[in-house]
Scaffold this motif. Structure first.
Motif, PDB file in Angstrom:
ATOM      1  N   ILE A   1       4.938   4.006   8.755  1.00 25.24           N
ATOM      2  CA  ILE A   1       5.043   5.403   8.350  1.00 25.24           C
ATOM      3  C   ILE A   1       4.585   5.550   6.902  1.00 25.24           C
ATOM      4  CG2 ILE A   1       7.475   5.219   7.620  1.00 25.24           C
ATOM      5  CD1 ILE A   1       7.938   7.913   9.111  1.00 25.24           C
ATOM      6  N   GLN A   2       3.920   6.672   6.620  1.00 24.30           N
ATOM      7  CA  GLN A   2       3.585   7.012   5.229  1.00 24.30           C
ATOM      8  C   GLN A   2       4.743   7.879   4.745  1.00 24.30           C
ATOM      9  OE1 GLN A   2       0.747   6.137   3.195  1.00 24.30           O
ATOM     10  NE2 GLN A   2       2.288   6.844   1.753  1.00 24.30           N
ATOM     11  N   PRO A   3       5.607   7.318   3.897  1.00 25.37           N
ATOM     12  CA  PRO A   3       6.806   8.075   3.527  1.00 25.37           C
ATOM     13  C   PRO A   3       6.483   9.322   2.705  1.00 25.37           C
ATOM     14  CG  PRO A   3       6.644   6.067   2.214  1.00 25.37           C
ATOM     15  CD  PRO A   3       5.539   6.022   3.224  1.00 25.37           C
ATOM     16  N   ALA A   4       7.171  10.407   3.025  1.00 26.78           N
ATOM     17  CA  ALA A   4       7.048  11.632   2.238  1.00 26.78           C
ATOM     18  C   ALA A   4       7.730  11.425   0.882  1.00 26.78           C
ATOM     19  CB  ALA A   4       7.666  12.802   2.996  1.00 26.78           C
ATOM     20  N   ASP A   5       8.791  10.615   0.881  1.00 30.49           N
ATOM     21  CA  ASP A   5       9.534  10.340  -0.347  1.00 30.49           C
ATOM     22  C   ASP A   5      10.044   8.896  -0.282  1.00 30.49           C
ATOM     23  OD1 ASP A   5      11.196  10.200  -2.537  1.00 30.49           O
ATOM     24  OD2 ASP A   5      12.514  11.834  -1.922  1.00 30.49           O
ATOM     25  N   ALA A   6       9.350   7.996  -0.964  1.00 28.72           N
ATOM     26  CA  ALA A   6       9.721   6.580  -0.932  1.00 28.72           C
ATOM     27  C   ALA A   6      11.120   6.344  -1.505  1.00 28.72           C
ATOM     28  CB  ALA A   6       8.694   5.742  -1.685  1.00 28.72           C
TER      29      ALA A   6
ATOM     30  N   ASP B   1       0.806  -1.220   0.000  1.00 21.19           N
ATOM     31  CA  ASP B   1       0.000   0.000   0.000  1.00 21.19           C
ATOM     32  C   ASP B   1       0.845   1.279   0.000  1.00 21.19           C
ATOM     33  OD1 ASP B   1       0.981   0.077   2.611  1.00 21.19           O
ATOM     34  OD2 ASP B   1      -0.991  -0.013   3.564  1.00 21.19           O
ATOM     35  N   GLY B   2       2.174   1.132  -0.096  1.00 26.34           N
ATOM     36  CA  GLY B   2       3.055   2.293  -0.144  1.00 26.34           C
ATOM     37  C   GLY B   2       3.556   2.764   1.207  1.00 26.34           C
ATOM     38  N   THR B   3       3.048   2.164   2.290  1.00 26.74           N
ATOM     39  CA  THR B   3       3.557   2.514   3.615  1.00 26.74           C
ATOM     40  C   THR B   3       4.866   1.769   3.860  1.00 26.74           C
ATOM     41  OG1 THR B   3       2.323   0.754   4.721  1.00 26.74           O
ATOM     42  CG2 THR B   3       1.234   2.912   4.513  1.00 26.74           C
TER      43      THR B   3
END
Length: 130
Positions: free
Chosen positions: A105-110, A22-24
């Motif tokens: 964490i929901q990354p600001a910049d993966a 999910d991108g987290t």
């Protein structure tokens, strides 16, 4: 020898990061770190909703030997913490990569994940430090 799962990325400060579907990003401490700390007796985790920059202090792990800061390997908003660790901090010792995760964490910049160490590079660093 400690376990170093190849699908994870590692910070030189011994945290691991796993990019989820999910991108987290899920964060914990490595098997090497928990082994060096010894029996974990307390874990302090970040507050849900706060925003951290990569490298910021996110919490503390205390063991019978020492206390060690936890740093976030990527910046972003803390979405969840592993509340099980409040009552069962020893889970970090028993299973640092699955049940012993620390926060999501929901990354600001993966792309910050690309700056972390591969499993092979992390294992080499640990071997040098030992």
């Amino acid at each position: 020898m400690s376990q170093t799962p190849s699908e994870l990325r590692y910070a030189s400060s011994h945290e691991w990061a796993r990019l989820e579907e999910d991108g987290t990003v899920t964060v914990g401490i490595s098997d090497h770190a928990q082994d060096a700390l010894g029996d974990v007796v307390f874990v302090e985790l970040p507050e849900v909703g706060i925003t951290l920059a990569a490298g910021d202090e996110a919490g503390v792990v205390e063991s019978v030997k020492a206390a060690s800061d936890i740093y976030t390997p990527v910046g972003g908003e803390v979405l969840a913490v592993n509340e099980q660790l409040e009552d069962e901090p020893e889970t970090v010792n028993a299973d640092p990569y699955t049940d012993g995760w620390m926060f999501k964490i929901q990354p600001a910049d993966a792309n910050e994940l690309d700056a972390l160490l591969s499993a092979e590079d992390y294992q080499s660093k640990c071997d040098e430090d030992d």
